[in-house]
Design a protein around this motif. Structure first.
Motif, PDB file in Angstrom:
ATOM      1  N   LEU A  19       0.746  -1.125   0.023  1.00  0.00           N
ATOM      2  CA  LEU A  19      -0.045   0.000  -0.056  1.00  0.00           C
ATOM      3  C   LEU A  19       0.798   1.219   0.011  1.00  0.00           C
ATOM      4  CD1 LEU A  19      -3.103   0.280   0.245  1.00  0.00           C
ATOM      5  CD2 LEU A  19      -2.736   0.613   2.468  1.00  0.00           C
ATOM      6  N   ASN A  20       0.920   2.082  -0.942  1.00  0.00           N
ATOM      7  CA  ASN A  20       1.654   3.268  -1.102  1.00  0.00           C
ATOM      8  C   ASN A  20       1.185   4.515  -0.498  1.00  0.00           C
ATOM      9  OD1 ASN A  20       3.234   5.307  -2.004  1.00  0.00           O
ATOM     10  ND2 ASN A  20       3.061   4.719  -4.395  1.00  0.00           N
ATOM     11  N   LEU A  21       1.481   4.837   0.542  1.00  0.00           N
ATOM     12  CA  LEU A  21       1.033   5.984   1.197  1.00  0.00           C
ATOM     13  C   LEU A  21       2.009   7.210   1.016  1.00  0.00           C
ATOM     14  CD1 LEU A  21       0.206   4.523   4.919  1.00  0.00           C
ATOM     15  CD2 LEU A  21      -1.288   4.665   2.777  1.00  0.00           C
ATOM     16  N   THR A  22       2.570   7.293  -0.196  1.00  0.00           N
ATOM     17  CA  THR A  22       3.435   8.382  -0.643  1.00  0.00           C
ATOM     18  C   THR A  22       2.487   9.092  -1.788  1.00  0.00           C
ATOM     19  OG1 THR A  22       4.731   7.710  -2.395  1.00  0.00           O
ATOM     20  CG2 THR A  22       5.393   7.158  -0.184  1.00  0.00           C
ATOM     21  N   PRO A  23       2.608  10.427  -2.164  1.00  0.00           N
ATOM     22  CA  PRO A  23       2.194  11.123  -3.242  1.00  0.00           C
ATOM     23  C   PRO A  23       2.472  10.356  -4.703  1.00  0.00           C
ATOM     24  CG  PRO A  23       3.460  12.618  -2.093  1.00  0.00           C
ATOM     25  CD  PRO A  23       3.822  11.316  -1.362  1.00  0.00           C
ATOM     26  N   ASP A  24       3.529   9.648  -4.786  1.00  0.00           N
ATOM     27  CA  ASP A  24       4.217   9.498  -6.194  1.00  0.00           C
ATOM     28  C   ASP A  24       4.160   7.812  -6.232  1.00  0.00           C
ATOM     29  OD1 ASP A  24       5.167  12.041  -6.680  1.00  0.00           O
ATOM     30  OD2 ASP A  24       6.413  11.728  -5.157  1.00  0.00           O
ATOM     31  N   PRO A  25       4.102   7.337  -7.595  1.00  0.00           N
ATOM     32  CA  PRO A  25       4.323   5.925  -8.077  1.00  0.00           C
ATOM     33  C   PRO A  25       5.443   5.590  -7.147  1.00  0.00           C
ATOM     34  CG  PRO A  25       3.544   7.074  -9.694  1.00  0.00           C
ATOM     35  CD  PRO A  25       3.929   8.091  -8.673  1.00  0.00           C
ATOM     36  N   VAL A  26       5.824   4.443  -6.824  1.00  0.00           N
ATOM     37  CA  VAL A  26       6.929   3.541  -6.187  1.00  0.00           C
ATOM     38  C   VAL A  26       7.225   2.663  -7.155  1.00  0.00           C
ATOM     39  CG1 VAL A  26       8.056   2.344  -4.426  1.00  0.00           C
ATOM     40  CG2 VAL A  26       6.608   4.329  -3.710  1.00  0.00           C
ATOM     41  N   LEU A  27       8.377   2.840  -7.859  1.00  0.00           N
ATOM     42  CA  LEU A  27       8.876   1.595  -8.779  1.00  0.00           C
ATOM     43  C   LEU A  27       9.958   0.996  -8.209  1.00  0.00           C
ATOM     44  CD1 LEU A  27       7.578   3.806 -10.659  1.00  0.00           C
ATOM     45  CD2 LEU A  27       8.821   2.829 -12.572  1.00  0.00           C
ATOM     46  N   ILE A  28       9.786  -0.280  -7.932  1.00  0.00           N
ATOM     47  CA  ILE A  28      10.727  -1.059  -7.052  1.00  0.00           C
ATOM     48  C   ILE A  28      11.557  -2.230  -8.236  1.00  0.00           C
ATOM     49  CG2 ILE A  28      10.835  -2.831  -5.267  1.00  0.00           C
ATOM     50  CD1 ILE A  28       8.307  -1.685  -4.589  1.00  0.00           C
ATOM     51  N   PHE A  29      12.773  -1.995  -8.102  1.00  0.00           N
ATOM     52  CA  PHE A  29      13.746  -2.638  -8.986  1.00  0.00           C
ATOM     53  C   PHE A  29      14.457  -3.854  -8.098  1.00  0.00           C
ATOM     54  CE2 PHE A  29      12.911   0.958 -11.439  1.00  0.00           C
ATOM     55  CZ  PHE A  29      12.732   0.765 -12.658  1.00  0.00           C
ATOM     56  N   ASP A  30      14.903  -4.946  -8.894  1.00  0.00           N
ATOM     57  CA  ASP A  30      15.915  -5.680  -8.528  1.00  0.00           C
ATOM     58  C   ASP A  30      17.236  -5.261  -8.235  1.00  0.00           C
ATOM     59  OD1 ASP A  30      16.581  -6.569 -10.691  1.00  0.00           O
ATOM     60  OD2 ASP A  30      15.483  -8.429 -10.656  1.00  0.00           O
ATOM     61  N   ASP A  31      17.991  -6.185  -7.739  1.00  0.00           N
ATOM     62  CA  ASP A  31      19.589  -5.433  -7.762  1.00  0.00           C
ATOM     63  C   ASP A  31      20.021  -5.765  -9.230  1.00  0.00           C
ATOM     64  OD1 ASP A  31      20.072  -5.248  -4.947  1.00  0.00           O
ATOM     65  OD2 ASP A  31      20.254  -7.471  -4.664  1.00  0.00           O
ATOM     66  N   ASP A  32      19.507  -6.389 -10.207  1.00  0.00           N
ATOM     67  CA  ASP A  32      20.135  -6.306 -11.743  1.00  0.00           C
ATOM     68  C   ASP A  32      19.305  -5.088 -12.371  1.00  0.00           C
ATOM     69  OD1 ASP A  32      21.606  -8.486 -11.147  1.00  0.00           O
ATOM     70  OD2 ASP A  32      19.702  -9.956 -11.557  1.00  0.00           O
TER      71      ASP A  32
END
Length: 125
Positions: A19-32
């Motif tokens: 659940l994103n409680l920030t105003p911006d999209p959160v793009l989550i990347f892996d280590d690669d």
């Protein structure tokens, strides 16, 4: 996958809702550098109450005193739900269900693409 505030296919195998409680999209990347998940804002925003007072200026520079208070907008803990907040809220909350974006991932021009993983208080169970 783009879903409103809640995870899409990427984390389905973990049975965890993000659940994103920030105003911006959160793009989550892996280590690669591969995109794992995009979590759109939920519409709820968690932030820290702030009271600001002007102080006498210093050599032409405006000065202010900021007093931070309690967290506003954090939701009650819910089984299987991780709440993504900004790093300041994360550090104040000290809750195992509250996480923050990990280190920033930038493109070759220095523009922020997203974050590498998430920052947590402890391993999520």
């Amino acid at each position: 996958s783009m879903t409103s505030g809640i995870h899409g296919s990427g984390f389905a195998r973990l049975a965890v809702k993000l659940l994103n409680l920030t105003p911006d999209p959160v793009l989550i990347f892996d280590d690669d550098g591969q995109l794992v998940e995009e979590v759109l804002p939920s519409g709820h925003i968690a932030y820290i109450e702030e009271e600001s007072t002007e102080l006498p200026s210093l050599e032409g520079m405006p000065m202010r005193r900021v007093v931070r208070g309690r967290i506003i907008g954090l939701l009650k803990p819910e089984a299987g739900v991780l709440q993504i907040v900004d790093s300041m809220v994360f550090h104040v909350s000290r809750r195992v269900d509250v996480v923050a974006p990990g280190p920033l991932l930038r493109d070759s021009t220095g523009r922020v693409r997203g974050c590498i993983g998430l920052t947590a208080l402890t391993a999520y169970r």
